[in-house]
Design a protein around this motif. Structure first.
Motif, PDB file in Angstrom:
ATOM      1  N   GLY A   1      19.281  41.781  45.188  1.00 51.69           N
ATOM      2  CA  GLY A   1      19.217  43.061  44.493  1.00 51.69           C
ATOM      3  C   GLY A   1      20.563  43.748  44.363  1.00 51.69           C
ATOM      4  N   VAL A   2      21.626  42.947  44.223  1.00 54.45           N
ATOM      5  CA  VAL A   2      22.973  43.497  44.060  1.00 54.45           C
ATOM      6  C   VAL A   2      23.644  42.864  42.845  1.00 54.45           C
ATOM      7  CG1 VAL A   2      23.272  43.962  46.529  1.00 54.45           C
ATOM      8  CG2 VAL A   2      24.055  41.791  45.591  1.00 54.45           C
ATOM      9  N   SER A   3      24.749  43.437  42.420  1.00 50.21           N
ATOM     10  CA  SER A   3      25.482  42.896  41.279  1.00 50.21           C
ATOM     11  C   SER A   3      26.472  41.829  41.741  1.00 50.21           C
ATOM     12  CB  SER A   3      26.251  44.015  40.568  1.00 50.21           C
ATOM     13  OG  SER A   3      27.338  44.440  41.370  1.00 50.21           O
ATOM     14  N   PRO A   4      26.827  40.910  40.846  1.00 52.06           N
ATOM     15  CA  PRO A   4      27.873  39.935  41.183  1.00 52.06           C
ATOM     16  C   PRO A   4      29.196  40.630  41.528  1.00 52.06           C
ATOM     17  CG  PRO A   4      26.717  39.261  39.195  1.00 52.06           C
ATOM     18  CD  PRO A   4      26.235  40.641  39.537  1.00 52.06           C
TER      19      PRO A   4
ATOM     20  N   LEU B   1      29.231  41.547  45.232  1.00 49.83           N
ATOM     21  CA  LEU B   1      29.459  40.440  46.157  1.00 49.83           C
ATOM     22  C   LEU B   1      30.877  39.897  46.055  1.00 49.83           C
ATOM     23  CD1 LEU B   1      26.177  38.307  46.139  1.00 49.83           C
ATOM     24  CD2 LEU B   1      26.956  39.992  47.811  1.00 49.83           C
ATOM     25  N   ILE B   2      31.402  39.789  44.844  1.00 51.11           N
ATOM     26  CA  ILE B   2      32.719  39.177  44.665  1.00 51.11           C
ATOM     27  C   ILE B   2      33.847  40.140  45.014  1.00 51.11           C
ATOM     28  CG2 ILE B   2      34.299  38.128  43.012  1.00 51.11           C
ATOM     29  CD1 ILE B   2      31.773  37.165  41.484  1.00 51.11           C
ATOM     30  N   TYR B   3      33.785  41.346  44.468  1.00 54.91           N
ATOM     31  CA  TYR B   3      34.921  42.261  44.568  1.00 54.91           C
ATOM     32  C   TYR B   3      34.667  43.495  45.427  1.00 54.91           C
ATOM     33  CZ  TYR B   3      36.251  39.433  40.581  1.00 54.91           C
ATOM     34  OH  TYR B   3      36.538  38.383  39.761  1.00 54.91           O
ATOM     35  N   GLY B   4      33.421  43.721  45.828  1.00 62.79           N
ATOM     36  CA  GLY B   4      33.111  44.890  46.636  1.00 62.79           C
ATOM     37  C   GLY B   4      32.848  46.135  45.822  1.00 62.79           C
TER      38      GLY B   4
END
Length: 103
Positions: free
Chosen positions: A83-86, A89-92
């Motif tokens: 339930g989060v955006s890429p 996860l990748i850049y915070g």
């Protein structure tokens, strides 16, 4: 470009290891990706998230340890399961109002 990467067609670069990346930003251990996955997972078990994302539990464990980075399709499924955006996860880059659940 730097000596350890070379420019290819289409705006991508190849690192010395041969991995292609856009704009020279290949997420590595310093990106914090491995730390954000368990933060987003919260109290959910690895097996539960892995099943929902249709990835192996061992692969999820390697993402969390920073030993491996998912393919784009795996990343999309993982983000849906968490339930989060890429971008988070990748850049915070967390969406406003998002606070990861601590386990």
């Amino acid at each position: 470009t730097s000596s350890d990467s070379e420019r290819t067609t289409g705006g991508t670069e190849k690192t010395s290891s041969g991995a292609a990346t856009r704009r020279g930003r290949l997420p590595g251990p310093e990106s914090g990706f491995g730390q954000r996955v368990p933060e987003a997972r919260g109290i959910k078990k690895q097996a539960e998230v892995a099943e929902r994302a249709e990835i192996a539990r061992a692969a999820l464990a390697r993402y969390e340890s920073g030993d491996r980075f998912p393919s784009v399709p795996e990343l999309r499924r993982l983000c849906e399961a968490l339930g989060v955006s890429p971008e988070y996860l990748i850049y915070g880059d967390a969406p406003s109002g998002f606070t990861p659940t601590k386990s």
